[in-house]
Design a protein around this motif. Structure first.
Motif, mmCIF file in Angstrom:
data_model
loop_
_atom_site.group_PDB
_atom_site.id
_atom_site.type_symbol
_atom_site.label_atom_id
_atom_site.label_comp_id
_atom_site.label_asym_id
_atom_site.label_seq_id
_atom_site.Cartn_x
_atom_site.Cartn_y
_atom_site.Cartn_z
ATOM 1 N N PHE A 145 -28.093 96.051 121.412
ATOM 2 C CA PHE A 145 -27.515 97.377 121.234
ATOM 3 C C PHE A 145 -28.500 98.225 120.434
ATOM 4 C CE2 PHE A 145 -25.084 100.583 118.972
ATOM 5 C CZ PHE A 145 -24.231 101.069 119.952
ATOM 6 N N ASP A 146 -28.772 99.429 120.933
ATOM 7 C CA ASP A 146 -29.673 100.355 120.251
ATOM 8 C C ASP A 146 -28.908 101.596 119.842
ATOM 9 O OD1 ASP A 146 -31.650 98.564 120.790
ATOM 10 O OD2 ASP A 146 -32.508 99.678 122.471
ATOM 11 N N THR A 147 -29.100 102.026 118.587
ATOM 12 C CA THR A 147 -28.489 103.274 118.136
ATOM 13 C C THR A 147 -29.301 104.454 118.665
ATOM 14 O OG1 THR A 147 -29.781 103.401 116.097
ATOM 15 C CG2 THR A 147 -27.732 102.105 116.043
ATOM 16 N N GLN A 148 -28.777 105.670 118.478
ATOM 17 C CA GLN A 148 -29.493 106.860 118.935
ATOM 18 C C GLN A 148 -30.814 107.043 118.189
ATOM 19 O OE1 GLN A 148 -26.816 110.169 118.594
ATOM 20 N NE2 GLN A 148 -25.387 109.372 120.138
ATOM 21 N N GLN A 149 -30.939 106.440 116.988
ATOM 22 C CA GLN A 149 -32.190 106.523 116.234
ATOM 23 C C GLN A 149 -33.176 105.429 116.646
ATOM 24 O OE1 GLN A 149 -29.216 106.105 114.706
ATOM 25 N NE2 GLN A 149 -28.747 108.181 113.983
ATOM 26 N N GLY A 150 -32.753 104.547 117.565
ATOM 27 C CA GLY A 150 -33.636 103.487 118.044
ATOM 28 C C GLY A 150 -33.574 102.223 117.216
ATOM 29 N N ILE A 151 -32.598 102.074 116.336
ATOM 30 C CA ILE A 151 -32.456 100.855 115.546
ATOM 31 C C ILE A 151 -31.794 99.795 116.415
ATOM 32 C CG2 ILE A 151 -31.429 99.838 113.483
ATOM 33 C CD1 ILE A 151 -31.484 102.618 112.219
ATOM 34 N N LYS A 152 -32.455 98.640 116.519
ATOM 35 C CA LYS A 152 -31.962 97.576 117.388
ATOM 36 C C LYS A 152 -30.990 96.677 116.638
ATOM 37 C CE LYS A 152 -35.962 97.346 120.465
ATOM 38 N NZ LYS A 152 -35.175 97.859 121.607
ATOM 39 N N GLY A 153 -29.955 96.263 117.346
ATOM 40 C CA GLY A 153 -28.968 95.349 116.795
ATOM 41 C C GLY A 153 -28.414 94.464 117.891
ATOM 42 N N ARG A 154 -27.329 93.808 117.587
ATOM 43 C CA ARG A 154 -26.687 92.904 118.543
ATOM 44 C C ARG A 154 -25.227 93.292 118.688
ATOM 45 N NH1 ARG A 154 -29.280 90.072 122.368
ATOM 46 N NH2 ARG A 154 -27.944 88.401 123.167
ATOM 47 N N TYR A 170 -12.227 93.643 121.690
ATOM 48 C CA TYR A 170 -12.988 93.878 120.470
ATOM 49 C C TYR A 170 -14.453 94.130 120.798
ATOM 50 C CZ TYR A 170 -14.905 89.200 121.095
ATOM 51 O OH TYR A 170 -15.560 88.120 121.606
ATOM 52 N N GLU A 171 -15.132 94.818 119.894
ATOM 53 C CA GLU A 171 -16.578 94.979 119.932
ATOM 54 C C GLU A 171 -17.102 94.876 118.502
ATOM 55 O OE1 GLU A 171 -18.450 98.029 122.149
ATOM 56 O OE2 GLU A 171 -17.191 97.755 123.934
ATOM 57 N N ILE A 172 -18.191 94.123 118.325
ATOM 58 C CA ILE A 172 -18.813 93.919 117.020
ATOM 59 C C ILE A 172 -20.277 94.321 117.113
ATOM 60 C CG2 ILE A 172 -19.340 92.258 115.196
ATOM 61 C CD1 ILE A 172 -17.079 90.513 116.359
ATOM 62 N N LEU A 173 -20.727 95.224 116.234
ATOM 63 C CA LEU A 173 -22.128 95.618 116.156
ATOM 64 C C LEU A 173 -22.715 95.053 114.859
ATOM 65 C CD1 LEU A 173 -21.957 99.378 117.232
ATOM 66 C CD2 LEU A 173 -22.223 97.366 118.668
ATOM 67 N N VAL A 174 -23.853 94.377 114.971
ATOM 68 C CA VAL A 174 -24.496 93.782 113.805
ATOM 69 C C VAL A 174 -25.956 94.230 113.773
ATOM 70 C CG1 VAL A 174 -25.017 91.656 112.563
ATOM 71 C CG2 VAL A 174 -22.991 91.780 114.001
ATOM 72 N N PHE A 175 -26.431 94.722 112.586
ATOM 73 C CA PHE A 175 -27.806 95.175 112.404
ATOM 74 C C PHE A 175 -28.375 94.517 111.151
ATOM 75 C CE2 PHE A 175 -25.323 98.485 114.411
ATOM 76 C CZ PHE A 175 -26.085 98.830 115.518
ATOM 77 N N GLY A 176 -29.625 94.089 111.231
ATOM 78 C CA GLY A 176 -30.295 93.505 110.085
ATOM 79 C C GLY A 176 -31.564 94.282 109.762
ATOM 80 N N GLN A 177 -31.629 94.859 108.553
ATOM 81 C CA GLN A 177 -32.772 95.665 108.157
ATOM 82 C C GLN A 177 -33.187 95.314 106.730
ATOM 83 O OE1 GLN A 177 -32.853 99.933 109.471
ATOM 84 N NE2 GLN A 177 -30.626 99.658 109.442
ATOM 85 N N ASN A 178 -34.482 94.988 106.556
ATOM 86 C CA ASN A 178 -35.088 94.858 105.229
ATOM 87 C C ASN A 178 -34.208 94.054 104.272
ATOM 88 O OD1 ASN A 178 -37.020 95.201 103.275
ATOM 89 N ND2 ASN A 178 -36.226 97.186 102.591
#
Length: 543
Positions: A469-478, A499-507
């Motif tokens: 899954f990519d946000t409009q800013q281009g941040i990739k997640g799952r 259900y839908e679950i979005l997970v992002f890992g940054q720094n």
């Protein structure tokens, strides 16, 4: 590292001493292929074991339930039960925990995650077809006369039902026996009471209640004092005063006997006293003799009693007013019944024309529809920041109260926000966290941790698919999405949820968004799409 991630996602597990072991021949197969699930138990020779039985285990179909194999080792048995499972849709599935009953107690097998892949199709050899034209839908409103006939038919049926009920009530009116005098009425009622044999059947309280009511009603009709509404002491006092005023030839013994029975009845009704059989017989004789004595004590009236005539007129006026009151109540009931019938009929016609969803949305009410049409809020949550638009402001939860202290020692900062709960019609959850130490985050494992939380909350038949899954800013997640079954706390019925679950890992930080709604709720789907389209994340990987 996985352990830290599970703690972060509020997943806790308990270890139980198990007598059941679970295994599967493979965790990855193609559509329609058979998975062989094996459940083993190690029990003594006296144990009784019952393995699970059914056509489906979660979302997996049971192709075959194989015979139980038995291996004896000394004074113990190893029972081996195998099942053939399959699924005809690709995706990741969970073989749920299955109950094995050992000596009347349930012991659950382990859940196992499996993956079913598609069969590759050569699209170069498959003939392609053009998209079909849009087919116009005919409007049903051209047949308006059919719905008019239905409405008229319902009205006619309602009218005949009302007439039938009214006629039935008229026929069921009890036959009222008219007596020539109060003494005749009291004597007849006493005879009827004895035929019922209430106290012989153990219904002593009902017997004394009817016995004293007969005496009180007789005194009220014969002497014209409010005996039915008076307490025992008030009745005895009124009877003595009436005896003086009307010159009744009542002995003190007669009044005392009547008072004894009334007091005994009070003890039976309110103190649960149970008189003996001979005491009941004596009380019955006292009441009968008291009624006869009071009747014989009344002097013959030669001249017309003006006071009695006035009382009779008052009783007639009271009866007339009571009749008017009953007629008014009857008119109100008929009016309300007609109104309810018209409302139900109108709703029935609207359901036939517009459908149940239209009636529910516009007349009955739909909570998620109110959320869609309400004023939405675009706000920031947590650190690293998650910007999101929601129908309601998300409520902050205290992470320190949710997580154990040893888990908080590993986390630099954690914030949790939510609206609703996992068992509501609609749920939104946002959580952010940063670790004190450098952590290699596995987003796939993070999504699986959330599914474990669902399972701990009572979710069953969990179906899951994952993708990037990519946000409009281009941040990739799952993204993990699918369906599960939850139990409605109010109705106690099972409800299928999406259900839908979005997970992002940054720094060295984690951002997660969870959304859930009823699978058949179109308004919940609209909110989910609007929320996901609004997601903006703080890109902390950039300076």
């Amino acid at each position: 590292m996985k352990k830290i991630l599970y703690i972060l996602l509020l997943f806790t597990t308990s270890l139980f001493a198990q007598k059941v072991t679970t295994s599967i021949d493979s965790t990855k197969k193609k559509i329609g292929a058979e998975f062989k699930l094996t459940i083993k138990t190690d029990v003594d020779t006296f144990s009784k074991v019952k393995f699970p039985n059914g056509k489906f285990f979660g979302n997996l179909e049971v192709l075959e339930s194989y015979k139980i194999d038995t291996i004896r080792t000394g004074n113990r048995y190893e029972l081996i039960k195998k099942y053939g499972l399959t699924q005809f849709d690709s995706g990741k599935y969970l073989v749920p925990k299955l109950p094995v009953i050992i000596n009347g107690k349930k012991v659950f097998s382990d859940s196992i995650k499996i993956e079913i892949s598609d069969v590759k199709v050569d699209t170069l050899k498959q003939k392609m077809y053009d998209i079909k034209n849009i087919i116009p839908v005919k409007s049903d409103f051209g047949n308006w006369w059919i719905y008019l006939l239905i409405l008229l038919g319902l009205a006619v049926i309602g009218y005949f039902v009302y007439r039938f009920i009214k006629k039935k009530k008229t026929e069921e009116k009890p036959v009222v026996i008219e007596f020539k005098s109060p003494i005749e009425k009291a004597t007849s009622l006493l005879q009827q009471l004895e035929k019922k044999e209430l106290w012989q059947k153990g219904e002593i309280k009902n017997y004394y209640s009817e016995l004293t009511d007969i005496a009180r009603n007789y005194i009220e009709e014969e002497i014209q004092i409010p005996a039915m509404e008076s307490t025992t002491s008030e009745l005895i006092l009124g009877l003595r005063n009436a005896a003086k005023q009307k010159k009744l030839k009542l002995s003190a013994e007669t009044v005392e006997n009547l008072e004894k029975v009334l007091k005994q009845a009070d003890l039976v009704k309110f103190a649960k006293v149970k008189p003996l059989d001979f005491e009941i017989e004596e009380d019955k004789k006292r009441i009968s003799n008291s009624i006869v004595t009071i009747h014989n004590s009344i002097p013959e009236i030669v001249e017309e009693n003006d006071e009695l005539e006035l009382w009779n007129e008052q009783q007639k006026e009271k009866a007339r007013l009571e009749k008017l009151k009953k007629e008014k109540r009857k008119r109100i009931i008929i009016g309300v019944s007609v109104s309810v019938f018209l409302i139900v009929t109108t709703l029935g016609v609207l359901i036939a024309i517009k459908g149940f969803d239209y009636v529910k949305d516009n007349f009955i009410g739909h909570p998620t529809k109110d959320l869609v049409e309400g004023e939405w809020i675009f706000s920031e949550y947590g650190n690293p920041t998650v910007k999101i638009e929601t129908p309601k402001v998300l409520k902050r939860m205290d992470a320190e109260k949710v997580l154990p202290k040893n888990a908080m020692a590993l986390i630099k900062e954690m914030q949790i926000f939510m609206y609703g709960s996992l068992t509501d019609d609609f749920y939104i959850g946002v959580s952010t966290a940063t670790f004190k130490q450098q952590v290699q985050l596995d987003l796939e494992q993070a999504a699986e941790g959330s599914l474990k939380v669902f399972e701990a909350q009572g979710a069953t038949n969990i179906f899951v698919k994952t993708e990037e899954f990519d946000t409009q800013q281009g941040i990739k997640g799952r993204k993990a999405y699918g369906t599960m079954v939850m139990v409605d706390k109010i109705s106690g019925k099972s409800v299928k949820m999406y259900y839908e679950i979005l997970v992002f890992g940054q720094n060295n930080g984690l951002q997660q968004i969870t959304i859930m709604h009823r699978e058949d709720d179109k308004y919940g789907k609209q909110m989910l799409e609007r929320i996901l389209n609004s997601v903006e994340l703080q890109n902390i990987s950039q300076p």
